[in-house]
Write a protein that holds these residues in place. Structure first.
Motif, mmCIF file in Angstrom:
data_model
loop_
_atom_site.group_PDB
_atom_site.id
_atom_site.type_symbol
_atom_site.label_atom_id
_atom_site.label_comp_id
_atom_site.label_asym_id
_atom_site.label_seq_id
_atom_site.Cartn_x
_atom_site.Cartn_y
_atom_site.Cartn_z
ATOM 1 N N GLY A 1 11.236 0.083 1.818
ATOM 2 C CA GLY A 1 12.247 -0.971 1.883
ATOM 3 C C GLY A 1 12.924 -1.125 3.217
ATOM 4 N N GLN A 2 12.649 -0.211 4.150
ATOM 5 C CA GLN A 2 13.271 -0.276 5.467
ATOM 6 C C GLN A 2 12.300 -0.875 6.486
ATOM 7 N N PRO A 3 12.766 -1.800 7.345
ATOM 8 C CA PRO A 3 11.858 -2.423 8.306
ATOM 9 C C PRO A 3 11.349 -1.439 9.349
ATOM 10 N N LEU A 4 10.080 -1.559 9.680
ATOM 11 C CA LEU A 4 9.463 -0.790 10.756
ATOM 12 C C LEU A 4 9.320 -1.697 11.973
ATOM 13 N N GLU A 5 9.832 -1.258 13.103
ATOM 14 C CA GLU A 5 9.736 -2.052 14.323
ATOM 15 C C GLU A 5 8.419 -1.734 15.016
ATOM 16 N N ARG B 1 3.920 8.204 14.845
ATOM 17 C CA ARG B 1 5.297 8.696 14.958
ATOM 18 C C ARG B 1 6.260 7.829 14.156
ATOM 19 N N LYS B 2 6.077 6.508 14.217
ATOM 20 C CA LYS B 2 6.965 5.607 13.485
ATOM 21 C C LYS B 2 6.793 5.730 11.979
ATOM 22 N N LEU B 3 5.554 5.934 11.531
ATOM 23 C CA LEU B 3 5.299 6.050 10.096
ATOM 24 C C LEU B 3 5.756 7.392 9.533
ATOM 25 N N ASP B 4 5.631 8.452 10.342
ATOM 26 C CA ASP B 4 5.878 9.805 9.835
ATOM 27 C C ASP B 4 7.221 10.393 10.244
ATOM 28 N N VAL C 1 0.871 -1.176 0.000
ATOM 29 C CA VAL C 1 0.000 0.000 0.000
ATOM 30 C C VAL C 1 0.910 1.229 0.000
ATOM 31 N N GLY C 2 1.000 1.893 -1.136
ATOM 32 C CA GLY C 2 1.885 3.050 -1.228
ATOM 33 C C GLY C 2 3.327 2.653 -0.964
ATOM 34 N N ASP C 3 3.929 3.301 0.013
ATOM 35 C CA ASP C 3 5.327 3.011 0.349
ATOM 36 C C ASP C 3 5.466 1.923 1.400
ATOM 37 N N LEU C 4 4.340 1.287 1.777
ATOM 38 C CA LEU C 4 4.366 0.243 2.802
ATOM 39 C C LEU C 4 4.270 -1.141 2.163
ATOM 40 N N ARG C 5 5.013 -2.067 2.716
ATOM 41 C CA ARG C 5 4.929 -3.469 2.309
ATOM 42 C C ARG C 5 4.704 -4.299 3.569
ATOM 43 N N ILE C 6 3.621 -5.073 3.586
ATOM 44 C CA ILE C 6 3.259 -5.905 4.733
ATOM 45 C C ILE C 6 3.479 -7.363 4.369
ATOM 46 N N GLU C 7 4.232 -8.075 5.195
ATOM 47 C CA GLU C 7 4.449 -9.508 4.997
ATOM 48 C C GLU C 7 3.748 -10.247 6.131
ATOM 49 N N ALA D 1 2.840 -13.361 6.815
ATOM 50 C CA ALA D 1 3.336 -14.625 7.354
ATOM 51 C C ALA D 1 4.390 -14.405 8.421
ATOM 52 N N GLN D 2 5.233 -13.379 8.226
ATOM 53 C CA GLN D 2 6.272 -13.069 9.210
ATOM 54 C C GLN D 2 5.878 -11.884 10.101
ATOM 55 N N ARG D 3 4.700 -11.303 9.826
ATOM 56 C CA ARG D 3 4.219 -10.139 10.568
ATOM 57 C C ARG D 3 5.260 -9.020 10.530
ATOM 58 N N ARG D 4 5.786 -8.774 9.339
ATOM 59 C CA ARG D 4 6.790 -7.732 9.168
ATOM 60 C C ARG D 4 6.237 -6.602 8.312
ATOM 61 N N THR D 5 6.693 -5.392 8.615
ATOM 62 C CA THR D 5 6.260 -4.210 7.876
ATOM 63 C C THR D 5 7.496 -3.441 7.416
#
Length: 233
Positions: free
Chosen positions: A150-154, A204-207, A134-140, A142-146
């Motif tokens: 291209g940079q991981p969000l914790e 805060r993490k997204l922006d 979705v836009g600049d976000l990639r959700i995986e 199966a691994q619950r990763r965002t």
């Protein structure tokens, strides 16, 4: 199979009372009287959820939470002193999934635990191997990763759930009552700011460092209703 709960609480009487009650509700309880032992148990044994007191004699509960978050996304419910909003805010910033003030009602604690476990179990059942973009976000899922650009969000488990709900309704308003139920698995109570704190941390993490002056956040507050996710231009 019983869910295994790690209870980290230094008050022997309270810990014993809660452990007995949780066990009576069909939960398998592991106990720790201090932060050091709790961290060791969390690392050595498989547990499904941690109930963590903030006031511990050796390592502050918030520091225990920080160290846990450095190793795992295991759901954590904080036990906080009643009225200590600062502790709750910092707890959410560090990565807590929920909190309950002390002295706590054991029945309410069980309800919070079961709601969190149901949410995690449902996520595992519905996750697929297909990534969502979705836009600049990639959700995986199966691994619950965002990932963002291209940079991981914790993200904490709860932040991840909130983001998933908002993305599924992107462009529409999600009422706070619905978001609380879908993402946290419980009803929104009067004066409960848990959801607001989670959304603030997620925003805060997204922006962080990505907004131009005067540009609105991608998670917009719709006063009196709830929140809406807008994809960046």
């Amino acid at each position: 199979m019983q869910n295994r709960i790690l209870l980290i609480e230094d008050d022997d009487e309270l810990r014993g009372l809660l452990a007995r009650y949780l066990a009576g509700q069909g939960l398998d309880v592991r106990e720790a009287a201090n932060g050091g032992d709790g961290l060791a148990l969390a690392q050595e044994e498989f547990v499904d959820l941690v109930v963590l007191d903030i006031m511990l004699p050796d390592i502050n509960g918030l520091e225990v939470l920080r160290r846990l978050r450095g190793r795992t996304r295991l759901p954590v419910i904080l036990l906080t002193a009643r009225g200590e909003e600062t502790d709750r805010i910092v707890g959410f910033e560090v990565g807590a999934d929920d909190y309950i003030p002390k002295p706590c009602n054991p029945r309410e604690l069980v309800a919070r635990i079961q709601a969190t476990l149901r949410r995690v179990a449902w996520d595992r059942e519905t996750d697929t191997d297909h990534a969502q973009v979705v836009g600049d976000l990639r959700i995986e899922p199966a691994q619950r990763r965002t990932f963002q650009n291209g940079q991981p969000l914790e993200l904490t488990a709860t932040e991840y759930e909130i983001l998933q709900v908002l993305l599924s309704k992107a462009g529409s308003v999600v009422r706070k009552t619905d978001l609380m139920q879908w993402a946290l698995g419980r009803r929104l109570a009067p004066h409960d700011r848990t959801l607001d704190m989670h959304v603030s941390n997620l925003r805060r993490k997204l922006d962080d460092g990505k907004l131009e002056d005067g540009e609105p956040s991608r998670i917009e507050t719709v006063r009196g209703l709830g929140y809406s996710y807008r994809s960046p231009a």
